[in-house]
Design a protein around this motif. Structure first.
Motif, PDB file in Angstrom:
ATOM      1  N   GLN A   8       4.533 -23.423  14.889  1.00 41.43           N
ATOM      2  CA  GLN A   8       4.168 -23.031  13.533  1.00 41.43           C
ATOM      3  C   GLN A   8       2.672 -23.237  13.320  1.00 41.43           C
ATOM      4  OE1 GLN A   8       6.602 -25.200  10.794  1.00 41.43           O
ATOM      5  NE2 GLN A   8       8.520 -24.330  11.533  1.00 41.43           N
ATOM      6  N   ARG A  36       4.981 -18.326  10.975  1.00 39.12           N
ATOM      7  CA  ARG A  36       5.990 -18.577  12.004  1.00 39.12           C
ATOM      8  C   ARG A  36       6.185 -17.321  12.841  1.00 39.12           C
ATOM      9  NH1 ARG A  36       8.096 -20.999   7.229  1.00 39.12           N
ATOM     10  NH2 ARG A  36       8.419 -23.251   7.422  1.00 39.12           N
ATOM     11  N   TYR A  77      -0.237 -23.769  10.356  1.00 41.46           N
ATOM     12  CA  TYR A  77      -0.415 -24.190   8.967  1.00 41.46           C
ATOM     13  C   TYR A  77      -1.769 -23.693   8.466  1.00 41.46           C
ATOM     14  CZ  TYR A  77       3.509 -27.273  10.004  1.00 41.46           C
ATOM     15  OH  TYR A  77       4.736 -27.759  10.380  1.00 41.46           O
ATOM     16  N   THR A  78      -1.742 -22.808   7.485  1.00 44.16           N
ATOM     17  CA  THR A  78      -3.006 -22.278   6.967  1.00 44.16           C
ATOM     18  C   THR A  78      -3.731 -23.291   6.090  1.00 44.16           C
ATOM     19  OG1 THR A  78      -1.890 -21.315   5.049  1.00 44.16           O
ATOM     20  CG2 THR A  78      -2.073 -19.947   7.023  1.00 44.16           C
ATOM     21  N   LYS A  79      -2.990 -24.168   5.391  1.00 41.95           N
ATOM     22  CA  LYS A  79      -3.553 -25.198   4.516  1.00 41.95           C
ATOM     23  C   LYS A  79      -4.390 -24.601   3.384  1.00 41.95           C
ATOM     24  CE  LYS A  79      -3.765 -28.491   8.350  1.00 41.95           C
ATOM     25  NZ  LYS A  79      -4.631 -29.390   9.165  1.00 41.95           N
ATOM     26  N   ILE A 139       2.768 -21.270   5.707  1.00 44.11           N
ATOM     27  CA  ILE A 139       3.072 -21.556   7.113  1.00 44.11           C
ATOM     28  C   ILE A 139       3.398 -20.238   7.814  1.00 44.11           C
ATOM     29  CG2 ILE A 139       4.543 -22.832   8.704  1.00 44.11           C
ATOM     30  CD1 ILE A 139       5.147 -24.775   6.436  1.00 44.11           C
TER      31      ILE A 139
END
Length: 558
Positions: free
Chosen positions: A247, A235, A249-251, A233
């Motif tokens: 935020q 931030r 989220y790259t996943k 994540i």
């Protein structure tokens, strides 16, 4: 009797003279013109405005004056280049068999001046290591080192003055300098969250939203502290106001590398699958996805101009990319996977792998994919080999110095030709000779000129451009994006107005020559005939309904 004005028939116009009284010849005029063109090309402010195309007299005069000032400023900037007396130099072999990477630090210190030789030193901290973090401030005066066991220290490495030294007694994953104000604040990514400390080592803030951060980056022109966590994540926090952004989220799991592009403030994140993704706080999805490696990416670095990206991976490859075209220039193998990268002001690239550090010249950025010659991949200098594991390498701004943090402390080595010899002292935060008063004023100006996060984009030059699309074009693009069909023009005209000056009649009158026939005009004529026939039928029907006595009141409505 009125006298005649103008030159007499036999008069000869005098030759123009320069400021020194000498006549200006064609060669001198040509030289001045070439000098002006070169100055405008190097220091100019974009395309030239054509004042003659402006109708407003006052605005035309203002633009003409502004263009003259910009031209004069460019010429003066080109003229003062004579004051840049410091030149960048490199180690040069005397013959083809000599190799510069065999030159030792002792040989370099023996040949340079005393003050320059003092810049190469070593700090032995055997009990507090290993040291995985070393960071120089933007002006190159202060140094921040952090050990894995919790030892953090800052000091002015030129004068040897310690700023602060603290023992956190917990894991330190990364550390970064923030804005170099009078307090010289810095951020430390610890076990649970990120903390901000002052230059005296006093804890100022605890950023609980940056939980389990593994890498940190600071965007100086936006006052944004960015981090990526073990959960992948990203931030952002504005350190001037304390406000947090959304935020991202790259996943793609935990990030293995993290770096920023100094040209456009885009974050480059390396992942386990060999991917490098580019992120901006304005997009929830990655702007670009690259696949430079087949294994986990270990480190990423970008040059000062934001043109080239160098990355290393667990597959022992060092890849060089041109991120303007997102195209790989070339790659070559290392003996051990590279763990850390740094690019200097003069595009020298340092890569740390295992117990050694190799420094490559800027030839690696000029090598084409078809060129298989060895000199481009041959290191310019090397250091190490004593069994000490390398933690991080960082070039010092405006100095021919490379800082190396390793398992037993910190080492500073001399790298001729690495630093920019002529720093721009007007650039906020990058003046290595600024006083405390200048530093305070720089901080105020930087806050006033702070860029907003919305201005972070792949192309930073989009700011100030005009959107020349018309309202109709925007409506068409919006409908096309939503999948709506474009409204039929003939059907729209049939609903607007009736009679002798109806919308259809006006369209047919203004649509050009009668001999030119297209599909839309044919449909408009057919619609006219259909409407006329309907009106005739309607009139006949009304006559029949009114009867013979009242049929005169049945009008032909059109």
């Amino acid at each position: 009797m009125a006298t005649e004005r103008g030159p007499k028939p036999g008069a000869v116009e005098p030759r123009r003279k320069s400021q020194h009284g000498a006549p200006i010849g064609d060669e001198e005029t040509r030289a001045i013109t070439q000098f002006t063109e070169a100055a405008t090309k190097q220091y100019g402010r974009g395309a030239r405005i054509r004042p003659k195309s402006v109708k407003d007299k006052k605005l035309r005069a203002n633009l003409k004056s502004l263009e003259a000032k910009n031209k004069q400023a460019a010429v003066e900037a080109k003229t003062v280049e004579i004051l840049l007396e410091n030149n960048a130099g490199l180690l040069e072999p005397e013959n083809e068999l000599e190799r510069t990477y065999r030159v030792r630090q002792e040989d370099i210190k023996r040949e340079v001046g005393v003050e320059t030789a003092k810049k190469g030193f070593e700090l032995r901290l055997n009990d507090l290591g290993p040291y995985d973090v070393c960071e120089y401030s933007r002006n190159g005066r202060d140094l921040l080192i952090a050990g894995r066991k919790g030892h953090v220290a800052t000091f002015d490495w030129r004068d040897g003055k310690v700023g602060c030294e603290i023992q956190l007694n917990e894991t330190v994953r990364d550390a970064r300098w923030l804005h170099t104000s009078n307090q010289k604040n810095f951020a430390v990514a610890q076990k649970k969250c990120v903390y901000i400390y002052s230059g005296d080592g006093v804890e100022m803030h605890q950023l609980k939203n940056h939980s389990e951060a593994t890498h940190l980056e600071y965007l100086p022109y936006h006052f944004l502290l960015a981090s990526v966590s073990t959960a992948g994540i990203i931030r952002y926090t504005d350190v001037s106001t304390g406000q947090s952004l959304a935020q991202l989220y790259t996943k793609l799991g935990p990030a293995t590398a993290f770096a920023q592009n100094p040209h456009n403030a885009i974050l480059h994140v390396g992942h386990q699958k060999g991917l490098v993704t580019l992120w901006s706080p304005n997009s929830a999805a990655p702007l670009v996805k690259l696949l430079p490696h087949h294994g986990p990416v270990r480190s990423i670095a970008m040059d000062k101009s934001g043109t080239y990206m160098v990355s290393t991976s667990q597959d022992r490859r060092m890849s060089v990319w041109d991120i303007r075209m997102f195209k790989e220039l070339h790659s070559h193998h290392l003996r051990v996977p590279g763990t850390t990268l740094s690019i200097s002001d003069r595009n020298l690239t340092a890569v740390g792998f295992g117990t050694q550090t190799s420094i490559y010249s800027d030839a690696i950025f000029r090598k084409s994919p078809d060129d298989q010659s060895h000199p481009a991949t041959m290191p310019y200098m090397s250091w190490g080999g004593d069994g000490i594991a390398i933690g991080r390498v960082r070039f010092c701004p405006f100095e021919d110095v490379l800082g190396i943090s390793h398992a037993k402390g910190f080492s500073s080595i001399l790298v001729p030709g690495a630093g920019e010899p002529n720093p721009d002292t007007l650039e906020p935060g990058t003046n290595p000779y600024e006083t405390s008063r200048q530093r305070r004023e720089t901080e105020v100006h930087a806050l006033l000129e702070k860029l907003q996060p919305e201005m972070i984009a792949l192309d930073p030059n989009f700011v100030g451009n005009l959107d020349l699309a018309s309202n109709e074009q925007r409506i068409r693009e919006f409908k096309a994006a939503r999948g709506e069909k474009e409204e039929d023009r003939v059907e729209k005209l049939k609903k607007r107005g009736r009679g002798r000056n109806s919308a259809l009649r006006r369209y047919l009158r203004k649509s050009g020559s009668k001999n030119v026939i297209d599909e839309e005009k044919e449909r408009a004529r057919d619609a006219m005939k259909s409407m006329a026939k309907k009106q005739v039928d309607k009139q006949a029907k009304m006559k029949k309904e009114y009867g013979p006595a009242l049929e005169r009141f049945a009008r032909k409505g059109f």
